[in-house]
Design a protein around this motif. Structure first.
Motif, PDB file in Angstrom:
ATOM      1  N   LEU A  24     -27.732   9.002 -38.116  1.00 59.13           N
ATOM      2  CA  LEU A  24     -26.645   9.261 -39.059  1.00 59.13           C
ATOM      3  C   LEU A  24     -25.319   9.428 -38.331  1.00 59.13           C
ATOM      4  N   SER A  25     -25.155   8.738 -37.226  1.00 58.96           N
ATOM      5  CA  SER A  25     -23.971   8.888 -36.382  1.00 58.96           C
ATOM      6  C   SER A  25     -22.706   8.440 -37.093  1.00 58.96           C
ATOM      7  N   ILE A  29     -20.591  13.667 -42.024  1.00 53.60           N
ATOM      8  CA  ILE A  29     -21.565  14.557 -42.642  1.00 53.60           C
ATOM      9  C   ILE A  29     -21.225  16.004 -42.288  1.00 53.60           C
ATOM     10  N   LEU A  34     -26.164  18.092 -44.851  1.00 50.65           N
ATOM     11  CA  LEU A  34     -27.324  18.485 -44.058  1.00 50.65           C
ATOM     12  C   LEU A  34     -28.277  19.358 -44.875  1.00 50.65           C
ATOM     13  N   VAL A  53     -27.333  12.874 -35.148  1.00 54.94           N
ATOM     14  CA  VAL A  53     -26.118  13.145 -35.922  1.00 54.94           C
ATOM     15  C   VAL A  53     -24.884  13.145 -35.009  1.00 54.94           C
ATOM     16  N   ASN A  56     -20.439  13.522 -35.698  1.00 51.41           N
ATOM     17  CA  ASN A  56     -20.235  14.206 -36.972  1.00 51.41           C
ATOM     18  C   ASN A  56     -19.741  15.612 -36.642  1.00 51.41           C
ATOM     19  N   PHE A  81     -26.913  15.414 -30.888  1.00 51.92           N
ATOM     20  CA  PHE A  81     -25.489  15.461 -31.217  1.00 51.92           C
ATOM     21  C   PHE A  81     -24.736  15.793 -29.936  1.00 51.92           C
ATOM     22  N   SER A  86     -19.110  18.106 -32.145  1.00 47.69           N
ATOM     23  CA  SER A  86     -19.704  18.593 -33.382  1.00 47.69           C
ATOM     24  C   SER A  86     -19.006  19.832 -33.939  1.00 47.69           C
TER      25      SER A  86
END
Length: 161
Positions: A24-25, A29, A34, A53, A56, A81, A86
């Motif tokens: 889901l890069s 989001i 989440l 992720v 994000n 991540f 992040s």
């Protein structure tokens, strides 16, 4: 870019999938998206091993959401991540620490997550705080719950055993 709404729609359709990796890069989001995956991660049918992720900016709220939805999950082994991208601070890392080893009681430690081997970057592990790395390393041992209980509860009387 699917964003939170797209992730919510995706999560609603993930029941009974055999998906093992989800990337889901760079999808904008947040914690809202989440959290929508909670039912999936808590289900017995969840067999996802890797959640990516990257890129994000989900911040501490997203870290807390991830820690909450992964409590009790038995399949995920890698959560990828980039920490500095992040938006996670010590508060977010504290949520991951409690996920991996909740020292509030022996039972809580026993019920902590013992499956995850990677949180953060899988290549540049030095960006993951040392206490998190220690718990992740313990998850690689046979019987990680026993190791965590012994390390977290030094007052445990082992004499009867």
């Amino acid at each position: 870019n699917i964003g939170d709404q797209g992730l919510q729609a995706l999560a609603a359709g993930m029941t009974n999938t055999k998906l093992e990796e989800l990337y889901l890069s760079g999808n904008l989001i947040t914690a809202v998206g989440l959290r929508s995956m909670s039912d999936y991660f808590q289900s017995e049918s969840c067999c996802l091993k890797t959640l990516n992720v990257l890129r994000n900016d989900f911040g501490d709220e997203g870290a807390v959401a991830l820690a909450d939805i992964l409590m009790g999950n038995k399949s995920l082994t890698s959560l990828h991540f980039i920490p500095h991208q992040s938006g996670i601070t010590n508060a977010g890392w504290a949520a991951f620490s409690k996920l991996l080893c909740d020292p509030s009681s022996i039972e809580s430690t026993y019920l902590s997550n013992h499956n995850i081997g990677t949180i953060g970057e899988h290549i540049m592990k030095h960006n993951t705080p040392p206490n998190i790395r220690r718990y992740l390393d313990l998850n690689e041992h046979p019987h990680p719950a026993i190791h965590k209980i012994l390390k977290s509860h030094s007052d445990l009387d082992m004499e009867p055993f």
